[in-house]
Scaffold this motif. Structure first.
Motif, PDB file in Angstrom:
ATOM      1  N   LEU A 188       1.213   0.299   7.759  1.00 28.98           N
ATOM      2  CA  LEU A 188       2.426  -0.157   6.848  1.00 28.98           C
ATOM      3  C   LEU A 188       2.261   0.002   5.779  1.00 28.98           C
ATOM      4  O   LEU A 188       1.702   0.228   4.931  1.00 28.98           O
ATOM      5  CB  LEU A 188       3.058  -1.404   7.337  1.00 28.98           C
ATOM      6  N   ARG A 196       0.767  -0.939  -0.031  1.00 29.84           N
ATOM      7  CA  ARG A 196       0.191   0.042   0.182  1.00 29.84           C
ATOM      8  C   ARG A 196       0.485   1.242   0.404  1.00 29.84           C
ATOM      9  O   ARG A 196       2.170   1.326   0.557  1.00 29.84           O
ATOM     10  CB  ARG A 196      -1.411   0.307   1.430  1.00 29.84           C
ATOM     11  N   GLY A 216     -14.166  -7.493   5.376  1.00 27.03           N
ATOM     12  CA  GLY A 216     -14.902  -8.579   4.207  1.00 27.03           C
ATOM     13  C   GLY A 216     -16.130  -8.204   3.975  1.00 27.03           C
ATOM     14  O   GLY A 216     -17.250  -7.148   4.050  1.00 27.03           O
TER      15      GLY A 216
HETATM   16  P1  AMO Z   1      -8.446  -3.567   3.199  1.00 20.02           P
HETATM   17  O1  AMO Z   1      -8.035  -2.808   2.677  1.00 20.02           O
HETATM   18  O2  AMO Z   1      -9.530  -3.216   5.164  1.00 20.02           O
HETATM   19  O3  AMO Z   1      -9.408  -4.949   2.729  1.00 20.02           O
HETATM   20  O4  AMO Z   1      -7.479  -4.518   4.279  1.00 20.02           O
HETATM   21  C1  AMO Z   1      -7.743  -6.086   4.845  1.00 20.02           C
HETATM   22  C2  AMO Z   1      -6.889  -5.560   6.408  1.00 20.02           C
HETATM   23  O5  AMO Z   1      -4.976  -5.462   5.373  1.00 20.02           O
HETATM   24  C3  AMO Z   1      -4.780  -4.359   7.010  1.00 20.02           C
HETATM   25  N1  AMO Z   1      -4.297  -3.793   6.054  1.00 20.02           N
HETATM   26  C4  AMO Z   1      -3.187  -3.232   7.125  1.00 20.02           C
HETATM   27  N2  AMO Z   1      -2.334  -3.611   8.243  1.00 20.02           N
HETATM   28  C5  AMO Z   1      -1.201  -2.713   7.935  1.00 20.02           C
HETATM   29  N3  AMO Z   1      -0.185  -1.866   7.074  1.00 20.02           N
HETATM   30  C6  AMO Z   1      -1.660  -0.892   5.981  1.00 20.02           C
HETATM   31  N4  AMO Z   1      -1.371   0.045   5.819  1.00 20.02           N
HETATM   32  C7  AMO Z   1      -2.533  -1.888   6.065  1.00 20.02           C
HETATM   33  N5  AMO Z   1      -3.811  -1.374   4.939  1.00 20.02           N
HETATM   34  C8  AMO Z   1      -4.895  -2.426   5.411  1.00 20.02           C
HETATM   35  C9  AMO Z   1      -6.005  -4.456   8.327  1.00 20.02           C
HETATM   36  C10 AMO Z   1      -7.201  -4.472   6.982  1.00 20.02           C
HETATM   37  O6  AMO Z   1      -8.577  -4.806   8.187  1.00 20.02           O
HETATM   38  N6  AMO Z   1      -9.312  -6.575  -0.224  1.00 20.02           N
HETATM   39  C11 AMO Z   1      -9.827  -5.849   0.797  1.00 20.02           C
HETATM   40  C12 AMO Z   1     -10.159  -7.757   2.102  1.00 20.02           C
HETATM   41  C13 AMO Z   1     -11.306  -8.214   1.448  1.00 20.02           C
HETATM   42  O7  AMO Z   1     -12.412  -7.737   1.620  1.00 20.02           O
HETATM   43  O8  AMO Z   1     -11.504  -9.650   1.488  1.00 20.02           O
HETATM   44  C14 AMO Z   1      -8.727  -5.777   1.029  1.00 20.02           C
HETATM   45  O9  AMO Z   1      -7.359  -5.861   0.999  1.00 20.02           O
HETATM   46  O10 AMO Z   1      -6.242  -5.228   9.359  1.00 20.02           O
END
Ligand code: AMO
Ligand code: ATP
Length: 463
Positions: A245, A235, A390
């Motif tokens: 992160l 990301r 989800g």
């Molecule tokens: P989402 O973007 O909410 O959903 O990401 C899912 C989970 O990933 C973790 N997360 C992170 N952890 C650390 N740093 C980040 N920048 C970060 N961004 C997200 C969180 C979050 O809940 N495709 C969908 C999932 C799905 O619907 O199956 C998705 O990516 O714990």
């Protein structure tokens, strides 16, 4: 010999131990103590010059001249100490016969491990007593991670992380999920939005996968019924927070739905209750070790995970005096407050909030049949912070293309994904978990950098 296995029953046994010199204490020309460490265990080694034991004063001098954190081999005999030992994990001593230095650490390390392992309470106590101790800052720790990782708490954290990942696999395999691997070099964004790392793929514009979302769904279109993946997620968001992160470990799952997307919530319920139980029952030593440096309240959870609608959540916040836009997203502060309110009312730190407004969910999310302003979606929280997102997904190509367009996505960039739903696609849903967040929040740690071994944030690419 493993230091962690040494107990009173080993008294009298000859042992050969390789470990790091955590502390070296000369007593006289003829005597010295060396504390040896392996992972989370330490033992006191005693050197006494004596002709009978074949230990010379030179050997004692050699030991006292060793630098801290050097790797040594020690041959000796296990004995019982005269008084209980406070500074080591093991309640036995090693009467040293021979000591060899395998690798010498530089004399002055950039981090003092003793300081790095202290709790905040210890610092405060020392300060009150007028002692000067040096706090080791997060950046310094990360700059010298190879030393910082040696603290008992850090040794425990990444063992816990491994257990969470392992339980995730084990549980889903037991429910007939198949482990898959999807590409991380992809042609476009998978979540919508601009937060992607761009690169050139043989001259063609490409990016690092923001999630396995589109591919795990295509695996369902490919007839796999239930799949999971453990892999890196990238990301590019410029989020300088305690919980974001730029690269994290995604635990993803996707499954066919027979009747209702609560089938996905039921998997999450079983999965996380089993992870929490496993950690509580089988990782006691690790949890106690983390607790010693970073004290935390044990996670409270219910046997059957609490589910609340987003509207109920908003209502609880309103009643507690927080003004919230009913169709908008919850900000970090509101999420935390909701976490506290839920804990007070239902006695749990772990819950599912479902039926989010359409406006705040990704394009592939299935709108509710009864009211398309809402979606068949959910987030899962630990201690008021999100660990999972989800939903049920849209499985008809027309609606999918329409929603993508409405969300400002150029459908030509995801045409292969959308077309996959024209060849026969079952209703399905799934979820994505952030591994580092689960460990951070289970142990109530205050920063996600503590649960990423070599974190990547907007500021950090090394080590
Ligand atoms: P989402 O973007 O909410 O959903 O990401 C899912 C989970 O990933 C973790 N997360 C992170 N952890 C650390 N740093 C980040 N920048 C970060 N961004 C997200 C969180 C979050 O809940 N495709 C969908 C999932 C799905 O619907 O199956 C998705 O990516 O714990
Ligand atoms: P998801 O991607 O599923 O939403 P997330 O936990 O990363 O998971 P975000 O939507 O990125 O959630 O952010 C949720 C909240 O976190 C935002 O509403 C915002 O309050 C806060 N947040 C995100 N990025 C930042 C940032 N850079 N600075 C401060 N707060 C942020």
């Amino acid at each position: 010999t493993k230091i962690g296995d040494l107990d009173a029953a080993a008294a009298g046994r000859s042992v050969l131990i390789r470990g790091a010199t955590q502390a070296i204490r000369p007593v006289s020309k003829k005597m010295a103590f060396v504390v040896l460490r392996q992972s989370m265990s330490t033992v006191q080694c005693v050197l006494v010059a004596s002709a009978d034991a074949g230990v010379s004063t030179q050997m004692v001098r050699f030991a006292t001249a060793l630098s801290k954190e050097s790797i040594v081999d020690v041959e000796g005999v296990v004995s019982l100490p005269k008084e209980p030992l406070k500074a080591t994990t093991q309640q036995v001593e090693i009467q040293v016969r021979k000591i060899y230095c395998i690798n010498r650490a530089i004399p002055t390390l950039p981090i003092n491990l003793e300081d790095a392992a202290r709790s905040e309470a210890e610092f405060e106590k020392a300060e009150q007593a007028g002692e000067k101790l040096v706090r080791v800052g997060q950046d310094t720790r990360l700059n010298y991670r190879a030393i910082d990782l040696r603290t008992p708490a850090n040794q425990a954290i990444f063992r816990i992380q491994c257990q969470v990942e392992n339980k995730f696999r084990e549980f889903l395999l037991s429910k007939d999920f198949v482990g898959i691997h999807t590409p991380k070099l992809i042609s476009g964004s998978s979540e919508g939005g601009a937060a992607v790392f761009k690169l050139l793929y043989n001259g063609q514009p490409a990016c690092l996968a923001q999630s396995p979302q589109l591919y795990k769904q295509m695996a369902i279109c490919g007839g796999y019924e239930r799949v999971f993946e453990v892999g890196p997620v990238f990301r590019a968001e410029n989020s300088n927070t305690h919980r974001h992160l730029c690269e994290f470990v995604g635990l993803d799952a996707e499954m066919e739905i027979k009747e209702h997307y609560f089938e996905v919530c039921d998997i999450i319920d079983g999965l996380f209750v089993s992870i929490f139980k496993h950690l509580t029952e089988n990782c006691k030593k690790e949890l106690e070790t983390i607790n010693r440096q970073y004290p935390f309240e044990p996670l409270q959870y219910l046997e059957k995970t609490l589910k609340l609608t987003y509207e109920e959540g908003i209502q609880m916040l309103k009643e507690a005096g927080t003004e919230i836009e009913p169709m908008g997203d919850l900000n970090t502060e509101a999420e935390k407050k909701l976490g506290r309110l839920v804990k007070e009312k239902y006695g749990t730190d772990f819950f599912i909030l479902y039926r989010y407004p359409l406006a705040v969910r990704p394009f592939y999310t299935m709108p509710c049949y009864d009211n398309p302003a809402y979606t068949n979606s959910f987030d899962v929280f630990i201690r008021g912070e999100e660990i999972i997102s989800g939903a049920q997904r849209i499985h008809t190509p027309e609606l999918l293309a329409k929603r993508a367009t409405e969300c400002g996505i150029d459908v030509s960039t995801i045409s292969a994904y959308i077309e996959s739903f024209s060849y026969g696609a079952p209703p399905h849903g799934g979820f994505g978990v952030g591994l580092e967040r689960v460990v951070m929040l289970f142990c109530a740690l205050n920063n996600i950098r503590k649960t990423s071994m070599f974190p990547r944030d907007p500021q950090r690419l090394v080590p």
